[in-house]
Design a protein around this motif. Structure first.
Motif, mmCIF file in Angstrom:
data_model
loop_
_atom_site.group_PDB
_atom_site.id
_atom_site.type_symbol
_atom_site.label_atom_id
_atom_site.label_comp_id
_atom_site.label_asym_id
_atom_site.label_seq_id
_atom_site.Cartn_x
_atom_site.Cartn_y
_atom_site.Cartn_z
ATOM 1 N N ALA A 1 28.364 57.461 48.353
ATOM 2 C CA ALA A 1 27.228 58.089 49.034
ATOM 3 C C ALA A 1 26.254 57.025 49.528
ATOM 4 O O ALA A 1 25.729 57.112 50.650
ATOM 5 N N GLU A 2 26.025 56.001 48.709
ATOM 6 C CA GLU A 2 25.129 54.913 49.115
ATOM 7 C C GLU A 2 25.718 54.154 50.300
ATOM 8 O O GLU A 2 24.988 53.761 51.221
ATOM 9 N N SER A 3 27.044 53.936 50.301
ATOM 10 C CA SER A 3 27.695 53.246 51.407
ATOM 11 C C SER A 3 27.553 54.036 52.704
ATOM 12 O O SER A 3 27.267 53.452 53.763
ATOM 13 N N VAL A 4 27.728 55.332 52.631
ATOM 14 C CA VAL A 4 27.572 56.172 53.823
ATOM 15 C C VAL A 4 26.136 56.100 54.321
ATOM 16 O O VAL A 4 25.888 55.968 55.532
ATOM 17 N N SER A 5 25.202 56.135 53.409
ATOM 18 C CA SER A 5 23.781 56.056 53.787
ATOM 19 C C SER A 5 23.470 54.719 54.454
ATOM 20 O O SER A 5 22.805 54.674 55.498
ATOM 21 N N LEU A 6 23.957 53.638 53.874
ATOM 22 C CA LEU A 6 23.694 52.321 54.457
ATOM 23 C C LEU A 6 24.412 52.137 55.795
ATOM 24 O O LEU A 6 23.871 51.490 56.703
ATOM 25 N N SER A 7 25.617 52.697 55.934
ATOM 26 C CA SER A 7 26.333 52.601 57.202
ATOM 27 C C SER A 7 25.583 53.327 58.311
ATOM 28 O O SER A 7 25.478 52.818 59.431
ATOM 29 N N SER A 8 25.082 54.501 57.997
ATOM 30 C CA SER A 8 24.321 55.233 59.023
ATOM 31 C C SER A 8 23.018 54.508 59.340
ATOM 32 O O SER A 8 22.587 54.468 60.494
ATOM 33 N N LYS A 9 22.401 53.918 58.333
ATOM 34 C CA LYS A 9 21.170 53.161 58.564
ATOM 35 C C LYS A 9 21.459 51.956 59.463
ATOM 36 O O LYS A 9 20.684 51.631 60.362
ATOM 37 N N GLN A 10 22.602 51.287 59.211
ATOM 38 C CA GLN A 10 22.973 50.131 60.014
ATOM 39 C C GLN A 10 23.282 50.555 61.444
ATOM 40 O O GLN A 10 22.911 49.867 62.395
#
Length: 162
Positions: free
Chosen positions: A87-96
């Motif tokens: 979930a954190e990876s998905v959040s950071l990917s969308s943020k990036q």
């Protein structure tokens, strides 16, 4: 008168009828030898060994079940951790993905790096004398050559069989 004697018919009949029964009773009254009893020798060693093996097996099974429970708990904890990290990876990917917006890149370049957009006076076009051309070199293997090779191999096999 006649005196009663042991030789009368009544006594004989009495003796014939009831004497064998009395004789049988006498046989029953004889002492019967008591059967020999085995000495109780305690618990057999084989039984003790079997009980010991069963106890060790039960303890081993309980130990394995305890380890299985612990490993299952660890797997569950690691699975939860993996879900959190995903979930954190998905959040950071969308943020990036949102941070790579071209307007933000331009603002950063202008404000932090001191860059400016080019003027039309700075653009120069270059013309090449010879236009670009592409040449494909032959690889040496064509479809016709492949079929010809297969035909030669097949004919060689047929000649060998004859």
């Amino acid at each position: 008168m006649m005196t009663a004697s042991r030789e009368s018919v009544a006594y004989k009949q009495y003796d014939e009828r009831f004497t064998p029964a009395r004789r049988e009773e006498r046989r029953d009254l004889r002492a019967v030898p008591t059967p020999r009893r085995r000495k109780k020798s305690g618990v057999r060693p084989g039984v003790i060994v079997c009980i010991g093996v069963l106890a060790v097996a039960a303890v081993y099974i309980l130990f394995c079940q305890m380890q299985l429970t612990q490993l299952t708990a660890e797997v569950s904890a690691q699975t939860d951790r993996l879900d959190e990290l995903t979930a954190e990876s998905v959040s950071l990917s969308s943020k990036q993905a949102h941070s790579m917006d071209m307007t933000q890149v331009e603002e950063y370049a202008v404000q932090n790096l001191g860059m400016v957009k080019m003027d039309s006076s700075q653009i120069e076009y270059i013309e090449l004398v010879n236009p670009d051309s592409v040449t494909v070199a032959e690889s040496g293997v064509s479809l016709d050559a492949l079929f010809a090779g297969l035909a030669r191999s097949f004919s060689a096999v047929v000649e060998y069989i004859r």
